[in-house]
Enzyme design. Structure first.
Site, mmCIF file in Angstrom:
data_model
loop_
_atom_site.group_PDB
_atom_site.id
_atom_site.type_symbol
_atom_site.label_atom_id
_atom_site.label_comp_id
_atom_site.label_asym_id
_atom_site.label_seq_id
_atom_site.Cartn_x
_atom_site.Cartn_y
_atom_site.Cartn_z
ATOM 1 N N GLU A 63 1.112 -0.906 0.269
ATOM 2 C CA GLU A 63 -0.202 -0.030 -0.065
ATOM 3 C C GLU A 63 0.565 1.135 0.109
ATOM 4 O O GLU A 63 0.896 2.079 -0.596
ATOM 5 C CB GLU A 63 -0.921 -0.229 1.194
ATOM 6 C CG GLU A 63 -2.010 -1.489 0.823
ATOM 7 C CD GLU A 63 -3.215 -0.650 2.048
ATOM 8 O OE1 GLU A 63 -3.084 -0.161 3.052
ATOM 9 O OE2 GLU A 63 -4.100 -2.024 2.042
ATOM 10 N N GLU A 64 1.861 1.199 1.205
ATOM 11 C CA GLU A 64 3.004 1.710 0.361
ATOM 12 C C GLU A 64 3.271 2.431 -0.691
ATOM 13 O O GLU A 64 4.178 3.850 -0.807
ATOM 14 C CB GLU A 64 3.939 2.079 1.825
ATOM 15 C CG GLU A 64 5.243 2.554 1.718
ATOM 16 C CD GLU A 64 5.860 2.651 2.577
ATOM 17 O OE1 GLU A 64 7.282 3.648 2.248
ATOM 18 O OE2 GLU A 64 6.071 1.962 3.212
ATOM 19 N N ARG A 65 3.499 1.291 -1.258
ATOM 20 C CA ARG A 65 4.504 1.791 -2.560
ATOM 21 C C ARG A 65 3.252 2.470 -4.011
ATOM 22 O O ARG A 65 3.546 3.536 -4.521
ATOM 23 C CB ARG A 65 4.996 0.883 -3.263
ATOM 24 C CG ARG A 65 6.241 0.437 -2.681
ATOM 25 C CD ARG A 65 6.794 -1.431 -2.858
ATOM 26 N NE ARG A 65 8.289 -1.084 -1.293
ATOM 27 C CZ ARG A 65 7.963 -2.714 -1.116
ATOM 28 N NH1 ARG A 65 7.827 -2.979 -1.646
ATOM 29 N NH2 ARG A 65 9.256 -2.630 -0.704
#
Length: 434
Positions: free
Chosen positions: A292-294
């Site tokens: 999700e961060e990427r």
């Protein structure tokens, strides 16, 4: 049911957004406002009927957030950049009160209960903030420090840490990287040794975004001596405990408005109940958070790249060299056409990965590809566009120079380019056999 309740809350949010009262900040007029106005897109804006994954609700959410950015954030960005920090608690409270810190988090803990595509839409809109540091700090709060807590944490932990983070009452940070372990997460050395009903934590964390202002940390630590992929746990750690030392605020090449800390832990005692999910599953949970961060990071930088191209077009159209606008030289408008094409290709990859992710598919390979391409394109685009600004591009008065500094982190943070290539190669089954 939660999704329908979230959609209802979103509709109420959008229809009543003018009722929110926002705190005022004392600041100076943005230097970047003197150079450029709102970029005029060369194409007709997309609508819900045209978009691959966004609905009318997505666009309403983006419109509401844009008003907050224009009124409460952008007028103060230059001041925050000069000061090397921004008032996270004040900004997060504004965003939390308006529902933007938990769009895909559970309704019962203050979120909107929507799917991850709404987080991507929010991230895209945050790209309108005229620096990289503030959006990054917001992203840590929404899509880096809290996804595992929301998905695997106990009800008690969610009430104590997730709820106030979504509402903007607490600032979160993520403790993963260390001096000797950045992209190689399995090599972290920080330990949390169980003694009775407590963990005793010793070690240190590096490159901690929000670290000097955070109320709590989502900490990855070794909780046993087993295999490196099965001996780690995520723990919610209040940052005001005895034994926690903020060693220093790190001076960085870019992302100036975001505070980044080195943190040490010396016999810090935390209740065992503060562990997220199962002991020993921290590495797996963190890998899930990374996806999700990427995707979030790619969505955020896409909007900024669009703005940089549009502002470069505006500047080169009015700036003349050899008796004609810089833009009219074929090398310039051809290069800008190439860059815009690359941006659109990256956007398509992001939206495809997001569509698959919200259907429950593993998008590790696609997310890694998007992160890799996003970092490389940001470097390429910022360098090319800065060149077309000439001497002005070498000043701090324009957005392109700030983006040149800030965007360099994209190929380092959240997994370096080389790590992304390794992941992609693994999925392609081209890595050497051990």
């Amino acid at each position: 049911m939660a999704l329908r309740e979230g959609a209802l809350r979103l509709n109420l949010l959008v229809s009543s957004r003018n009722l929110y009262k926002f705190n005022s900040f004392i600041g100076v007029r943005s230097l970047s406002e003197n150079v450029s106005s709102k970029p005029e897109s060369s194409s007709t804006p997309e609508t819900a009927a045209d978009h691959l994954i966004y609905t009318q609700e997505h666009f309403a959410l983006k419109e509401s957030l844009k008003k907050i950015i224009d009124q409460e954030i952008n007028p103060h960005v230059d001041q925050w950049e000069a000061e090397g920090t921004f008032p996270a608690h004040k900004v997060f409270k504004i965003l939390g009160s308006a529902g933007f810190l938990g769009v895909n988090k559970p309704v019962e803990y203050g979120g909107l209960g929507l799917d991850f595509s709404y987080s991507v839409a929010v991230s895209e809109e945050l790209g309108n903030i005229r620096c990289g540091g503030v959006p990054m700090a917001i992203g840590v709060q929404t899509d880096m420090a809290t996804p595992a807590l929301a998905r695997f944490g106990s009800a008690e932990l969610k009430k104590e840490y997730l709820l106030p983070s979504i509402m903007g009452d607490k600032v979160a940070c993520l403790g993963v990287s260390e001096v000797g372990a950045g992209s190689d997460v399995s090599s972290i050395m920080t330990k949390a040794v169980r003694k009775g009903d407590e963990y005793v934590i010793n070690g240190g964390k590096m490159w901690t975004t929000n670290g000097t202002q955070a109320d709590w940390m989502c900490l990855l630590a070794n909780t046993s001596d087993g295999p490196s992929h099965r001996n780690k746990s995520l723990i919610c750690v209040p940052m005001n405990l005895p034994g926690i030392q903020i060693a220093r605020k790190i001076d960085k090449l870019g992302m100036w408005s975001s505070d980044t800390a080195e943190v040490f832990f010396d016999d810090v005692r935390v209740p065992c109940k503060n562990i997220i999910g199962q002991e020993g599953m921290g590495f797996t949970y963190q890998m899930l958070q990374f996806q999700e961060e990427r995707l979030w990071a790619v969505a955020n930088i896409l909007t900024t790249m669009d703005i940089i191209i549009q502002e470069t077009i505006q500047y080169t159209r009015q700036r003349k060299i050899f008796k004609q606008p810089v833009l009219y030289h074929q090398a310039v408008h051809f290069r800008l056409a190439e860059l815009q094409t690359e941006v659109e290709l990256l956007r398509s990859l992001l939206h495809r990965a997001t569509a698959l992710y919200i259907k429950g598919n593993d998008v590790t390979k696609l997310a890694s590809m998007a992160k890799l391409k996003g970092g490389r394109l940001a470097r390429e685009l910022s360098d090319s566009c800065l060149q077309f600004w000439g001497g002005m591009g070498f000043t701090s008065d324009v957005l392109v120079s700030r983006f040149y500094r800030d965007s360099r982190l994209m190929s380092i943070g959240g997994g370096a380019d080389e790590v992304m290539l390794g992941i992609i190669s693994k999925y392609m089954d081209t890595l050497p056999k051990k």
